[in-house]
Design a protein around this motif. Structure first.
Motif, PDB file in Angstrom:
ATOM      1  N   GLN A   1       0.753  -1.404   0.128  1.00  0.00           N
ATOM      2  CA  GLN A   1       0.006   0.041   0.069  1.00  0.00           C
ATOM      3  C   GLN A   1       1.002   1.303  -0.157  1.00  0.00           C
ATOM      4  OE1 GLN A   1      -2.420  -0.569   3.562  1.00  0.00           O
ATOM      5  NE2 GLN A   1      -3.701  -2.258   2.376  1.00  0.00           N
ATOM      6  N   LYS A   2       1.944   1.193   0.646  1.00  0.00           N
ATOM      7  CA  LYS A   2       2.934   2.432   0.823  1.00  0.00           C
ATOM      8  C   LYS A   2       3.575   2.723  -0.404  1.00  0.00           C
ATOM      9  CE  LYS A   2       7.007   4.269   3.011  1.00  0.00           C
ATOM     10  NZ  LYS A   2       7.944   3.896   4.256  1.00  0.00           N
ATOM     11  N   HIS A   3       3.803   1.730  -1.341  1.00  0.00           N
ATOM     12  CA  HIS A   3       4.234   1.824  -2.719  1.00  0.00           C
ATOM     13  C   HIS A   3       3.570   1.675  -3.738  1.00  0.00           C
ATOM     14  CE1 HIS A   3       7.795   1.005   0.081  1.00  0.00           C
ATOM     15  NE2 HIS A   3       8.630   1.643  -0.873  1.00  0.00           N
ATOM     16  N   LYS A   4       2.240   1.885  -3.581  1.00  0.00           N
ATOM     17  CA  LYS A   4       1.263   1.716  -4.194  1.00  0.00           C
ATOM     18  C   LYS A   4       1.157   0.700  -5.407  1.00  0.00           C
ATOM     19  CE  LYS A   4       0.154   6.690  -3.836  1.00  0.00           C
ATOM     20  NZ  LYS A   4       0.109   7.792  -4.417  1.00  0.00           N
ATOM     21  N   LEU A   5       1.537  -0.631  -4.784  1.00  0.00           N
ATOM     22  CA  LEU A   5       1.773  -1.775  -5.605  1.00  0.00           C
ATOM     23  C   LEU A   5       0.529  -2.511  -5.802  1.00  0.00           C
ATOM     24  CD1 LEU A   5       5.211  -2.992  -4.193  1.00  0.00           C
ATOM     25  CD2 LEU A   5       4.838  -1.677  -6.387  1.00  0.00           C
ATOM     26  N   ALA A   6       0.109  -3.074  -6.912  1.00  0.00           N
ATOM     27  CA  ALA A   6      -1.038  -4.076  -6.896  1.00  0.00           C
ATOM     28  C   ALA A   6      -0.783  -5.212  -6.285  1.00  0.00           C
ATOM     29  CB  ALA A   6      -1.167  -4.383  -8.577  1.00  0.00           C
ATOM     30  N   PRO A   7      -1.759  -5.793  -5.700  1.00  0.00           N
ATOM     31  CA  PRO A   7      -1.828  -6.979  -4.986  1.00  0.00           C
ATOM     32  C   PRO A   7      -1.362  -8.290  -5.832  1.00  0.00           C
ATOM     33  CG  PRO A   7      -4.164  -6.025  -4.577  1.00  0.00           C
ATOM     34  CD  PRO A   7      -3.255  -5.198  -5.744  1.00  0.00           C
TER      35      PRO A   7
ATOM     36  N   ARG B   1       7.292  -9.079 -11.900  1.00  0.00           N
ATOM     37  CA  ARG B   1       7.257  -7.552 -11.921  1.00  0.00           C
ATOM     38  C   ARG B   1       8.431  -6.866 -11.526  1.00  0.00           C
ATOM     39  NH1 ARG B   1       1.498  -7.323  -8.816  1.00  0.00           N
ATOM     40  NH2 ARG B   1       2.676  -5.577  -7.866  1.00  0.00           N
ATOM     41  N   PRO B   2       8.917  -5.869 -12.276  1.00  0.00           N
ATOM     42  CA  PRO B   2      10.369  -5.427 -11.899  1.00  0.00           C
ATOM     43  C   PRO B   2      10.394  -4.483 -10.632  1.00  0.00           C
ATOM     44  CG  PRO B   2       9.490  -4.633 -14.212  1.00  0.00           C
ATOM     45  CD  PRO B   2       8.373  -5.361 -13.550  1.00  0.00           C
ATOM     46  N   GLU B   3       9.304  -4.106 -10.047  1.00  0.00           N
ATOM     47  CA  GLU B   3       8.981  -3.435  -8.762  1.00  0.00           C
ATOM     48  C   GLU B   3       9.306  -4.378  -7.567  1.00  0.00           C
ATOM     49  OE1 GLU B   3       4.705  -3.905 -10.046  1.00  0.00           O
ATOM     50  OE2 GLU B   3       6.725  -3.612 -11.045  1.00  0.00           O
ATOM     51  N   LEU B   4       9.454  -5.521  -7.939  1.00  0.00           N
ATOM     52  CA  LEU B   4       9.483  -6.715  -6.861  1.00  0.00           C
ATOM     53  C   LEU B   4      10.875  -7.173  -6.687  1.00  0.00           C
ATOM     54  CD1 LEU B   4       6.151  -8.695  -6.596  1.00  0.00           C
ATOM     55  CD2 LEU B   4       6.827  -6.563  -5.319  1.00  0.00           C
ATOM     56  N   ALA B   5      11.825  -6.705  -7.656  1.00  0.00           N
ATOM     57  CA  ALA B   5      13.063  -7.158  -7.864  1.00  0.00           C
ATOM     58  C   ALA B   5      13.912  -6.888  -6.443  1.00  0.00           C
ATOM     59  CB  ALA B   5      13.874  -6.507  -9.017  1.00  0.00           C
ATOM     60  N   GLY B   6      14.731  -8.223  -5.867  1.00  0.00           N
ATOM     61  CA  GLY B   6      15.098  -8.056  -4.603  1.00  0.00           C
ATOM     62  C   GLY B   6      14.256  -8.095  -3.532  1.00  0.00           C
ATOM     63  N   ARG B   7      12.864  -8.311  -3.592  1.00  0.00           N
ATOM     64  CA  ARG B   7      12.032  -8.220  -2.337  1.00  0.00           C
ATOM     65  C   ARG B   7      11.458  -9.329  -2.328  1.00  0.00           C
ATOM     66  NH1 ARG B   7      13.399  -3.707   0.373  1.00  0.00           N
ATOM     67  NH2 ARG B   7      13.466  -1.548  -1.319  1.00  0.00           N
TER      68      ARG B   7
END
Length: 522
Positions: A259-265, A274-280
């Motif tokens: 929610q903080k980084h406005k990411l889709a569930p 998804r690139p925004e989850l790289a290393g997470r």
């Protein structure tokens, strides 16, 4: 069923059997049994003077009678012969005297023997994963079997530890009383089953066709558990295991971070790329699960037989997607992946529901989902150690054959009433009978006081539409195994420092913990 009702005759007292077998005569007419000597009693033979006469004696007597007939006929008062002596009078007195007294004595001894109480106990020892069975099962089993059952359980922290304890003694030929081999039933994961069979570490469960628990299992279970001696699925094979719980591969993620980084569930496997989850992301270090996630992402099955022919693009396409996933995942580790998730180093954890659910229930901002395209299924199974490979006649507390109570224990584990701890979340997993049955919602009074977990799981099970797309991991063929080996080798080759990076991560966390402890002590 109580112990006394199911014990074979060999458990009765040997002294009682000795009297019975030596003093009970055949009873073809179903008359009340007579306790007597094993030597058959017959009337004594007639006295010598009453033996049958031979031919010569008969002729002589006739001649003598012929000469004396006139004298006997002219006698004024014929003489009276003494009454004949019964040939059986003496023997009847003997039989009715000594032998009847002895029969009464034997009868009394036999009745006394039957009235005695003898100590009798039947052992059942299991080796299982700590926290994998509800505590109520043990209590209920002891109550149903009575005080004479000797129930023992040996708890292990990991399934790998159980399998190691099962493998090492059999490979060396030496067994201690505390070894898993010395137990009657051992809990193993289904991914170990084919290896345990092929290496002769376990033996088939005999006589399952006559057991209610087996006949009540669904067709899917029976197909999965019937194997040949190589551990392969075989409709003509034998049953090697009995399930007692199952679950799925799940994905957990931090709601607040998303929610903080406005990411889709996260909803399906494709979201891991998804690139925004790289290393997470942290994930279990299992080649079947890692490559299986890639295959599901590409729209194929976990149990693809030939990757080159059945997957679009073949092995090269799978290798490319596997390399992307490797860059997305920060940690491949089956032991520490949840620790990284718990402390916030990663936002996503991919692992087995038996690991994930107990942890996230203590956290308030976590969502757990089964990917909508389906996931892998895992199962914990009861198997019988193959003690017949050893040369000793006694293995710890087990003497050659497994306990006669193994089917009673499995029956209890699979009863419908025993599924409640799974539905309540006391133990992670689901009852084997629920794999293909209708989902049953818990009564509201059982869930009102518990915090609700944000998940698509229903009573620890996927919804029916997703469950229909889930699958057990079948043994790999030689062709598929070579494909997996090639993919894992290319994964490690593309980043030689992958293993060392995992080790460095674990070591750094351990050092940080030690520093925190030193600061608290100071």
């Amino acid at each position: 069923m109580s112990i006394s009702a199911m014990l074979p005759y060999r458990y009765y007292n040997s002294e009682c059997l000795h009297l019975f077998h030596h003093h009970q005569s055949p009873n073809p007419n179903n008359s009340p049994p007579l306790i007597r000597r094993s030597l058959t009693l017959q009337p004594p033979p007639p006295p010598p003077h009453q033996q049958p006469l031979n031919n010569l004696s008969v002729v002589s007597i006739i001649v003598l009678l012929g000469f004396g007939f006139s004298a006997r006929a002219s006698s004024a008062s014929p003489s009276h012969l003494p009454p004949p002596i019964s040939p059986h009078s003496h023997s009847l007195n003997l039989f009715q005297g000594n032998y009847v007294v002895e029969d009464d004595k034997l009868n009394a001894e036999f009745e006394t023997c039957k009235s005695k109480t003898y100590a009798l106990s039947v052992p059942l020892t299991i080796a299982t994963l700590r926290g994998s069975i509800p505590p109520s099962w043990t209590k209920d089993f002891i109550q149903t079997q009575g005080k004479r059952v000797q129930f023992r359980s040996r708890l292990y922290g990991r399934l790998e530890d159980i399998f190691s304890d099962l493998y090492m003694p059999l490979s060396k030929g030496k067994v201690s009383r505390k070894s898993a081999v010395a137990t009657d039933l051992v809990s193993v994961g289904d991914s170990w089953l084919n290896y345990a069979i092929s290496k002769a570490l376990i033996e088939p469960i005999r006589g399952v066709e006559n057991q209610d628990w087996f006949n009540s299992l669904s067709h899917k279970w029976k197909v999965y558990l019937r194997r040949n001696c190589a551990g392969e699925l075989d409709p003509q094979g034998e049953i090697w295991a009995a399930p007692y719980r199952w679950g799925t591969m799940v994905i957990a993620y931090k709601q607040r971070k998303f929610q903080k980084h406005k990411l889709a569930p996260i909803e399906d496997w494709e979201d891991l790329w998804r690139p925004e989850l790289a290393g997470r992301i942290a994930m279990v270090n299992s080649p079947r699960e890692v490559v299986g996630a890639v295959l599901k992402y590409m729209g194929t099955s976990y149990n693809t037989k030939n990757i080159e022919l059945q997957v679009a693009g073949g092995r090269n396409a799978v290798q490319q997607n596997l390399d992307i996933l490797r860059k997305q995942v920060r940690l491949f580790d089956s032991v520490h992946y949840l620790k990284a998730f718990g402390v916030g180093d990663v936002w996503v954890a991919v692992g087995w529901s038996s690991d994930v659910l107990p942890l996230v229930k203590r956290m308030s901002d976590v969502t757990v989902i089964v990917p909508k395209s389906g996931s892998s299924l895992w199962a914990d199974l009861w198997v019988i150690p193959a003690e017949s490979r050893l040369n000793t006649n006694q293995i710890g507390g087990r003497v050659r054959e497994p306990s006669p109570l193994i089917h009673q224990w499995i029956e209890l584990c699979l009863q419908a009433a025993r599924a409640l701890p799974f539905k309540q979340g006391v133990v992670a997993g689901a009852s084997p009978y629920a794999l293909e049955s209708a989902l049953v919602q818990l009564p509201p009074q059982l869930t009102n006081d518990k915090p609700r977990l944000d998940t698509n799981l229903i009573a620890c099970m996927p919804p029916p539409d997703i469950l229909a797309r889930c699958e057990f991991l079948e043994p790999l063929s030689e062709v598929t195994l070579s494909d997996y080996q090639w993919l894992i080798a290319s994964m490690q080759k593309s980043e030689p420092g992958l293993i060392s990076r995992i080790q460095h991560y674990v070591l750094s966390k351990f050092q940080n913990l030690r520093q925190m402890l030193h600061l608290k002590e100071a």
